[in-house]
Design a protein around this motif. Structure first.
Motif, PDB file in Angstrom:
ATOM      1  N   ASN A  55       3.605  10.751 -10.297  1.00  0.00           N
ATOM      2  CA  ASN A  55       3.753  12.157 -10.325  1.00  0.00           C
ATOM      3  C   ASN A  55       4.338  12.501  -8.752  1.00  0.00           C
ATOM      4  OD1 ASN A  55       2.823  12.484 -13.017  1.00  0.00           O
ATOM      5  ND2 ASN A  55       0.826  12.727 -12.124  1.00  0.00           N
ATOM      6  N   VAL A  56       3.839  11.885  -7.916  1.00  0.00           N
ATOM      7  CA  VAL A  56       4.663  12.419  -6.515  1.00  0.00           C
ATOM      8  C   VAL A  56       6.221  11.949  -6.286  1.00  0.00           C
ATOM      9  CG1 VAL A  56       4.602  11.982  -3.900  1.00  0.00           C
ATOM     10  CG2 VAL A  56       2.413  12.350  -5.381  1.00  0.00           C
ATOM     11  N   LEU A  57       6.513  10.797  -6.931  1.00  0.00           N
ATOM     12  CA  LEU A  57       7.662  10.448  -6.630  1.00  0.00           C
ATOM     13  C   LEU A  57       8.722  10.786  -7.788  1.00  0.00           C
ATOM     14  CD1 LEU A  57       7.312   6.847  -5.095  1.00  0.00           C
ATOM     15  CD2 LEU A  57       8.121   8.887  -3.966  1.00  0.00           C
ATOM     16  N   ASP A  58       8.277  11.174  -8.906  1.00  0.00           N
ATOM     17  CA  ASP A  58       9.090  11.419  -9.969  1.00  0.00           C
ATOM     18  C   ASP A  58       8.421  12.889 -10.652  1.00  0.00           C
ATOM     19  OD1 ASP A  58      10.918  11.654 -11.904  1.00  0.00           O
ATOM     20  OD2 ASP A  58      10.443   9.860 -12.985  1.00  0.00           O
ATOM     21  N   PRO A  59       8.648  14.046 -10.130  1.00  0.00           N
ATOM     22  CA  PRO A  59       8.146  15.171 -10.558  1.00  0.00           C
ATOM     23  C   PRO A  59       8.205  15.441 -11.983  1.00  0.00           C
ATOM     24  CG  PRO A  59       9.175  15.718  -8.605  1.00  0.00           C
ATOM     25  CD  PRO A  59       9.498  14.423  -8.918  1.00  0.00           C
ATOM     26  N   HIS A  60       9.367  14.987 -12.768  1.00  0.00           N
ATOM     27  CA  HIS A  60       9.593  14.973 -13.997  1.00  0.00           C
ATOM     28  C   HIS A  60       9.041  14.266 -14.935  1.00  0.00           C
ATOM     29  CE1 HIS A  60      12.305  18.192 -12.472  1.00  0.00           C
ATOM     30  NE2 HIS A  60      13.041  17.212 -11.743  1.00  0.00           N
ATOM     31  N   HIS A  61       8.499  13.254 -14.398  1.00  0.00           N
ATOM     32  CA  HIS A  61       7.782  12.064 -15.071  1.00  0.00           C
ATOM     33  C   HIS A  61       6.639  12.635 -16.339  1.00  0.00           C
ATOM     34  CE1 HIS A  61       5.914   8.114 -16.147  1.00  0.00           C
ATOM     35  NE2 HIS A  61       4.833   8.867 -15.863  1.00  0.00           N
ATOM     36  N   SER A  62       6.892  12.247 -17.447  1.00  0.00           N
ATOM     37  CA  SER A  62       5.917  12.569 -18.581  1.00  0.00           C
ATOM     38  C   SER A  62       4.629  11.720 -18.458  1.00  0.00           C
ATOM     39  CB  SER A  62       6.730  12.476 -19.830  1.00  0.00           C
ATOM     40  OG  SER A  62       5.865  12.532 -20.922  1.00  0.00           O
ATOM     41  N   ASN A  63       3.513  12.413 -18.774  1.00  0.00           N
ATOM     42  CA  ASN A  63       2.274  11.669 -18.866  1.00  0.00           C
ATOM     43  C   ASN A  63       2.037  10.924 -20.156  1.00  0.00           C
ATOM     44  OD1 ASN A  63       1.841  12.596 -16.283  1.00  0.00           O
ATOM     45  ND2 ASN A  63       0.183  14.121 -17.029  1.00  0.00           N
ATOM     46  N   SER A  64       2.919  11.078 -21.018  1.00  0.00           N
ATOM     47  CA  SER A  64       2.765  10.477 -22.219  1.00  0.00           C
ATOM     48  C   SER A  64       3.112   9.060 -22.152  1.00  0.00           C
ATOM     49  CB  SER A  64       3.496  11.089 -23.362  1.00  0.00           C
ATOM     50  OG  SER A  64       4.930  11.038 -22.863  1.00  0.00           O
ATOM     51  N   THR A  65       3.825   8.538 -21.400  1.00  0.00           N
ATOM     52  CA  THR A  65       4.198   7.158 -21.176  1.00  0.00           C
ATOM     53  C   THR A  65       3.039   6.259 -20.579  1.00  0.00           C
ATOM     54  OG1 THR A  65       5.464   7.296 -18.865  1.00  0.00           O
ATOM     55  CG2 THR A  65       6.762   7.343 -21.016  1.00  0.00           C
ATOM     56  N   SER A  66       2.279   6.915 -19.657  1.00  0.00           N
ATOM     57  CA  SER A  66       1.060   6.265 -18.998  1.00  0.00           C
ATOM     58  C   SER A  66      -0.224   6.493 -19.902  1.00  0.00           C
ATOM     59  CB  SER A  66       0.883   6.828 -17.603  1.00  0.00           C
ATOM     60  OG  SER A  66       1.943   6.537 -16.756  1.00  0.00           O
ATOM     61  N   ALA A 112       0.918  -1.272  -0.170  1.00  0.00           N
ATOM     62  CA  ALA A 112       0.029  -0.043   0.059  1.00  0.00           C
ATOM     63  C   ALA A 112       0.969   1.429  -0.136  1.00  0.00           C
ATOM     64  CB  ALA A 112      -0.987   0.065   1.510  1.00  0.00           C
ATOM     65  N   PHE A 113       0.638   2.404  -0.707  1.00  0.00           N
ATOM     66  CA  PHE A 113       1.130   3.488  -0.761  1.00  0.00           C
ATOM     67  C   PHE A 113       0.180   4.218  -0.279  1.00  0.00           C
ATOM     68  CE2 PHE A 113       3.166   0.963  -4.082  1.00  0.00           C
ATOM     69  CZ  PHE A 113       4.401   1.117  -3.985  1.00  0.00           C
ATOM     70  N   LEU A 114       0.730   5.287   0.759  1.00  0.00           N
ATOM     71  CA  LEU A 114      -0.043   6.392   1.508  1.00  0.00           C
ATOM     72  C   LEU A 114       0.508   7.625   1.012  1.00  0.00           C
ATOM     73  CD1 LEU A 114       0.155   3.703   3.201  1.00  0.00           C
ATOM     74  CD2 LEU A 114      -0.988   4.799   4.781  1.00  0.00           C
ATOM     75  N   ASP A 115      -0.459   8.672   0.733  1.00  0.00           N
ATOM     76  CA  ASP A 115      -0.008  10.109   0.305  1.00  0.00           C
ATOM     77  C   ASP A 115      -0.186  10.575   1.828  1.00  0.00           C
ATOM     78  OD1 ASP A 115       0.526  12.282  -0.660  1.00  0.00           O
ATOM     79  OD2 ASP A 115      -1.493  12.637  -1.847  1.00  0.00           O
ATOM     80  N   LEU A 116       1.028  11.172   2.013  1.00  0.00           N
ATOM     81  CA  LEU A 116       1.266  11.944   3.385  1.00  0.00           C
ATOM     82  C   LEU A 116       1.400  13.391   3.227  1.00  0.00           C
ATOM     83  CD1 LEU A 116       4.054   9.603   4.853  1.00  0.00           C
ATOM     84  CD2 LEU A 116       1.638   9.613   5.237  1.00  0.00           C
ATOM     85  N   GLY A 117       1.412  13.855   1.920  1.00  0.00           N
ATOM     86  CA  GLY A 117       1.419  15.324   1.699  1.00  0.00           C
ATOM     87  C   GLY A 117       2.724  15.832   1.603  1.00  0.00           C
ATOM     88  N   ARG A 118       3.161  16.902   1.210  1.00  0.00           N
ATOM     89  CA  ARG A 118       4.310  17.614   0.907  1.00  0.00           C
ATOM     90  C   ARG A 118       5.249  16.787   0.331  1.00  0.00           C
ATOM     91  NH1 ARG A 118       4.294  18.727   6.973  1.00  0.00           N
ATOM     92  NH2 ARG A 118       5.384  16.744   6.883  1.00  0.00           N
ATOM     93  N   GLY A 119       4.783  15.774  -0.836  1.00  0.00           N
ATOM     94  CA  GLY A 119       6.090  15.172  -1.678  1.00  0.00           C
ATOM     95  C   GLY A 119       6.229  13.862  -1.091  1.00  0.00           C
ATOM     96  N   ARG A 120       5.742  13.383  -0.096  1.00  0.00           N
ATOM     97  CA  ARG A 120       6.265  12.225   0.903  1.00  0.00           C
ATOM     98  C   ARG A 120       4.974  11.144   0.791  1.00  0.00           C
ATOM     99  NH1 ARG A 120       6.482  12.931   6.423  1.00  0.00           N
ATOM    100  NH2 ARG A 120       4.727  13.791   6.436  1.00  0.00           N
TER     101      ARG A 120
END
Length: 144
Positions: free
Chosen positions: A130-141, A63-71
């Motif tokens: 998008n949280v863990l890799d802010p430079h990720h391109s949406n085009s691959t997904s 499980a991945f939990l969004d903790l805010g502030r990029g964590r």
């Protein structure tokens, strides 16, 4: 005692030991029953963290939990126990997607390197990337 008899005794002893471990629950793998169990397990190790969103993998082992502030908080089943981590983009060596709903995650932590995580939907995988890799391109997904 002859060598063949000794060999048979050793092989039988090893087989009985492996069977005993298996039948007493040693080969059981931990899975999460749902978001509530992931939140409570994470809260045991990080009681001061508040998660806003829980994303379970399709196999319910992570499980991945969004903790805010990029964590991101992670609850991952290893054997019959759960490992918990808080990660930021700085803790991630590599992330990417090999399918629309699957991410590859490599962590800098030597105790757990990450892995390949498959979600039920592509939206969960993309949000996590998008949280863990802010430079990720949406085009691959979105190519799927």
């Amino acid at each position: 005692m002859s060598l063949p008899v000794l060999t048979a005794i050793v092989i039988l002893g090893i087989a009985l030991s492996v069977a005993a471990v298996h039948f007493t629950g040693g080969s059981k793998t931990a899975t999460l029953a749902g978001a509530d169990q992931a939140l409570s397990r994470f809260a045991e190790d990080f009681p001061d963290e508040a998660a806003t969103t829980v994303r379970l993998t399709a196999d319910a082992k992570t499980a991945f939990l969004d903790l805010g502030r990029g964590r991101i908080g992670i609850v991952h089943g290893i054997g019959d126990h759960f490992l918990t981590r808080v990660v930021t983009p700085l803790d991630v060596k590599m992330s990417g997607a090999d399918e629309a709903n699957t991410i590859l995650l490599r962590l800098a932590d030597f105790t757990w390197k990450g892995g390949r995580f498959r979600f039920a939907g592509a939206a969960d995988a993309l949000a996590l990337l998008n949280v863990l890799d802010p430079h990720h391109s949406n085009s691959t997904s979105e190519a799927a």
